[in-house]
Write a protein that holds these residues in place. Structure first.
Motif, PDB file in Angstrom:
ATOM      1  N   LEU A   1       0.782  -1.130  -0.063  1.00  0.00           N
ATOM      2  CA  LEU A   1       0.075  -0.059  -0.038  1.00  0.00           C
ATOM      3  C   LEU A   1       0.901   1.248  -0.152  1.00  0.00           C
ATOM      4  O   LEU A   1       0.454   2.187  -0.534  1.00  0.00           O
ATOM      5  CB  LEU A   1      -0.877  -0.055   1.229  1.00  0.00           C
ATOM      6  CG  LEU A   1      -1.960  -0.909   1.080  1.00  0.00           C
ATOM      7  CD1 LEU A   1      -2.875  -1.052   2.566  1.00  0.00           C
ATOM      8  CD2 LEU A   1      -3.134  -0.819  -0.068  1.00  0.00           C
ATOM      9  N   ALA A   2       2.009   1.169   0.717  1.00  0.00           N
ATOM     10  CA  ALA A   2       2.863   2.426   0.741  1.00  0.00           C
ATOM     11  C   ALA A   2       3.528   2.565  -0.755  1.00  0.00           C
ATOM     12  O   ALA A   2       3.595   3.622  -0.921  1.00  0.00           O
ATOM     13  CB  ALA A   2       4.056   2.278   1.806  1.00  0.00           C
ATOM     14  N   VAL A   3       3.827   1.423  -1.323  1.00  0.00           N
ATOM     15  CA  VAL A   3       4.098   1.601  -2.769  1.00  0.00           C
ATOM     16  C   VAL A   3       3.105   2.235  -3.729  1.00  0.00           C
ATOM     17  O   VAL A   3       3.573   2.958  -4.366  1.00  0.00           O
ATOM     18  CB  VAL A   3       4.826   0.237  -3.095  1.00  0.00           C
ATOM     19  CG1 VAL A   3       5.044   0.318  -4.785  1.00  0.00           C
ATOM     20  CG2 VAL A   3       6.278   0.132  -2.569  1.00  0.00           C
ATOM     21  N   LEU A   4       1.816   1.609  -3.534  1.00  0.00           N
ATOM     22  CA  LEU A   4       0.801   1.959  -4.245  1.00  0.00           C
ATOM     23  C   LEU A   4       0.415   3.287  -4.348  1.00  0.00           C
ATOM     24  O   LEU A   4       0.188   4.141  -5.153  1.00  0.00           O
ATOM     25  CB  LEU A   4      -0.334   1.220  -4.119  1.00  0.00           C
ATOM     26  CG  LEU A   4      -0.220  -0.301  -4.466  1.00  0.00           C
ATOM     27  CD1 LEU A   4      -1.593  -1.299  -4.072  1.00  0.00           C
ATOM     28  CD2 LEU A   4      -0.052  -0.498  -6.138  1.00  0.00           C
ATOM     29  N   ASP A   5       0.664   3.969  -3.089  1.00  0.00           N
ATOM     30  CA  ASP A   5       0.361   5.544  -2.728  1.00  0.00           C
ATOM     31  C   ASP A   5       1.427   6.265  -3.408  1.00  0.00           C
ATOM     32  O   ASP A   5       1.394   7.611  -3.800  1.00  0.00           O
ATOM     33  CB  ASP A   5       0.736   5.799  -1.208  1.00  0.00           C
ATOM     34  CG  ASP A   5      -0.673   5.175  -0.439  1.00  0.00           C
ATOM     35  OD1 ASP A   5      -1.442   5.062  -1.180  1.00  0.00           O
ATOM     36  OD2 ASP A   5      -0.576   5.220   0.761  1.00  0.00           O
ATOM     37  N   ALA A   6       2.653   5.697  -3.868  1.00  0.00           N
ATOM     38  CA  ALA A   6       3.530   6.428  -4.685  1.00  0.00           C
ATOM     39  C   ALA A   6       3.654   6.014  -6.287  1.00  0.00           C
ATOM     40  O   ALA A   6       4.766   6.821  -6.864  1.00  0.00           O
ATOM     41  CB  ALA A   6       4.984   6.313  -3.935  1.00  0.00           C
ATOM     42  N   THR A   7       2.725   5.370  -6.447  1.00  0.00           N
ATOM     43  CA  THR A   7       2.885   4.721  -7.969  1.00  0.00           C
ATOM     44  C   THR A   7       1.919   5.656  -8.947  1.00  0.00           C
ATOM     45  O   THR A   7       1.134   6.238  -8.814  1.00  0.00           O
ATOM     46  CB  THR A   7       2.264   3.120  -7.739  1.00  0.00           C
ATOM     47  OG1 THR A   7       3.132   2.332  -7.173  1.00  0.00           O
ATOM     48  CG2 THR A   7       2.060   2.750  -9.284  1.00  0.00           C
ATOM     49  N   ASP A   8       2.816   5.641 -10.263  1.00  0.00           N
ATOM     50  CA  ASP A   8       2.107   6.400 -11.299  1.00  0.00           C
ATOM     51  C   ASP A   8       1.541   5.254 -12.309  1.00  0.00           C
ATOM     52  O   ASP A   8       0.400   5.386 -12.851  1.00  0.00           O
ATOM     53  CB  ASP A   8       3.335   6.908 -12.236  1.00  0.00           C
ATOM     54  CG  ASP A   8       3.970   8.156 -11.469  1.00  0.00           C
ATOM     55  OD1 ASP A   8       3.233   8.994 -11.168  1.00  0.00           O
ATOM     56  OD2 ASP A   8       5.275   7.963 -11.171  1.00  0.00           O
ATOM     57  N   GLU A   9       1.867   3.826 -12.061  1.00  0.00           N
ATOM     58  CA  GLU A   9       1.383   3.063 -13.028  1.00  0.00           C
ATOM     59  C   GLU A   9       1.180   1.484 -12.317  1.00  0.00           C
ATOM     60  O   GLU A   9       2.407   1.268 -11.859  1.00  0.00           O
ATOM     61  CB  GLU A   9       2.265   2.930 -14.175  1.00  0.00           C
ATOM     62  CG  GLU A   9       2.324   3.958 -15.266  1.00  0.00           C
ATOM     63  CD  GLU A   9       0.948   4.084 -16.217  1.00  0.00           C
ATOM     64  OE1 GLU A   9       0.214   3.069 -16.089  1.00  0.00           O
ATOM     65  OE2 GLU A   9       0.707   5.131 -16.688  1.00  0.00           O
TER      66      GLU A   9
END
Length: 390
Positions: A269-277
């Protein structure tokens, strides 16, 4: 032993008394005077600076999550929300509001103590995050994700990263977020001499030179952040820590490719919050299709934009009784890439070499390269193809 200061808020004083009884033998926990409402709690936070706030069930879960979202944007504090009815809806709302843990009452002392310790760690990570310098540098984060294991996320991640590094002059970082059982190192033929554990230890004041030291360099030019050597070490890296790592890497790289485990855990979830794609991977089988349908629904529940989500069908075969067009119809989403099944892929993995390097002329390698360059062209439309200039 480091002291943890906590604040309590609930209109019923008996709640504070019950928590105090649970913690009376703890010498590492200090309680402030209890607050009866959120305004009093905010005054306590601003004057006494507790690391942890426990919000009682009398406040109401909806009000609590809204309050926590605003609070954690301004203060490095970990929040625990207690509720009479822990619904799935509240779990999702709590995640999005940065609640460290939502717990249904009555609660055992061991559980509340564990939650306090986790929340204190979260507060510490927020303090670290405040020290991260944000620049105007534009970085694109591509997260390769699926809620079904064994669909080829690592193959896609390693080959996307390698293709971008080989075909462009952009700085590429590949992150292995499967902290327990990550295989990026094996797939790239790299030794885990330096991993995310060492990276996490150097977050405060880190600069590009130190990042270069902590990442493992692949011969293709990809900079790799490997998963810890031992599965038990995964528990030492929190979602908040992963968020801080992503903030640091976004100031360092042009493209970050993240290989993920098959779950919606705090780190993902932490990565998805920072994700563009979000590159969503599935294979041509009905259990996988059902799984991805639930995955898409969950992404929607968590308010991740549908525009970020791209479907990739991996190991495409023509004789499995299922067509890609049928999968797309069931999921209500067109795929942006179809990667054919080819035995050259596992052969390359077993060699520790991305297939785009090991067998660059095969159709499967061309398909993987095209997928990588789709992202490059979208986010860096003026990119220069090094293959054509060399």
């Amino acid at each position: 032993m480091k002291m943890i200061k906590i604040a309590l808020v609930d209109p019923d004083r008996r709640f504070a008394e019950e928590i105090e009884r649970m913690l009376e033998e703890r010498t590492d926990i200090e309680l402030t005077a209890p607050a009866l409402d959120l305004n009093q709690a905010l005054m306590l936070i601003e004057t006494q600076h507790p690391q942890v706030l426990i919000i009682g069930p009398g406040i109401g879960s909806d009000i609590s999550t809204v309050f926590v979202k605003k609070l954690t944007a301004e203060h490095p504090i970990g929040c625990i929300v207690l509720t009479f009815n822990l619904t799935d809806r509240l779990k999702v709302a709590a995640i999005k509001a940065n609640v460290v843990e939502a717990i249904e009452v009555p609660v055992e002392p061991e559980k509340i103590i564990a939650a306090i310790q986790t929340a204190a760690g979260y507060a510490q990570q927020l303090t670290v995050k405040e020290d991260v310098v944000v620049s105007d540098h534009k970085c694109t984060v591509i997260t390769v994700f699926s809620t079904k294991g064994g669909v080829g996320k690592t193959v896609l991640s390693t080959n996307i990263a390698t293709s971008i590094a080989q075909r462009t002059d952009y700085k590429v970082v590949l992150v292995d977020l499967d902290l327990q059982f990550g295989d990026v190192g094996i797939a790239m033929g790299l030794s885990p001499d330096r991993t995310m554990l060492e990276f996490a230890d150097h977050l405060v004041g880190i600069d590009d030179e130190k990042i270069d030291e902590l990442l493992v360099k692949h011969e293709s030019g990809v900079n790799v952040l490997l998963a810890p050597k031992n599965p038990e070490s995964a528990d030492l890296i929190s979602g908040e820590c992963v968020g801080s790592i992503m903030s640091v890497l976004k100031n360092y790289a042009d493209f970050i490719i993240v290989d993920t485990p098959a779950s919606f855990n705090d780190n993902v979830l932490a990565v998805l919050d920072a994700t563009d794609e979000i590159c969503i991977v599935l294979t041509m089988d009905m259990p996988g299709v059902k799984n991805i349908k639930l995955c898409l629904r969950t992404l929607g529940d968590l308010r991740y934009s549908r525009e970020k989500q791209r479907l990739v069908v991996n190991r495409v075969e023509s004789n499995v009784g299922l067509k890609v067009s049928e999968i797309e119809k069931v999921l209500g989403m067109r795929s942006i890439a179809r990667i054919e099944s080819d035995k050259a892929v596992p052969l390359a993995v077993n060699k520790g070499v991305p297939v785009v390097v090991d067998a660059p002329k095969l159709p499967v390698s061309k398909e993987l390269e095209d997928l990588a360059l789709f992202y490059v062209s979208k986010y860096q439309p003026d990119w220069v193809d090094l293959r054509k200039t060399s």
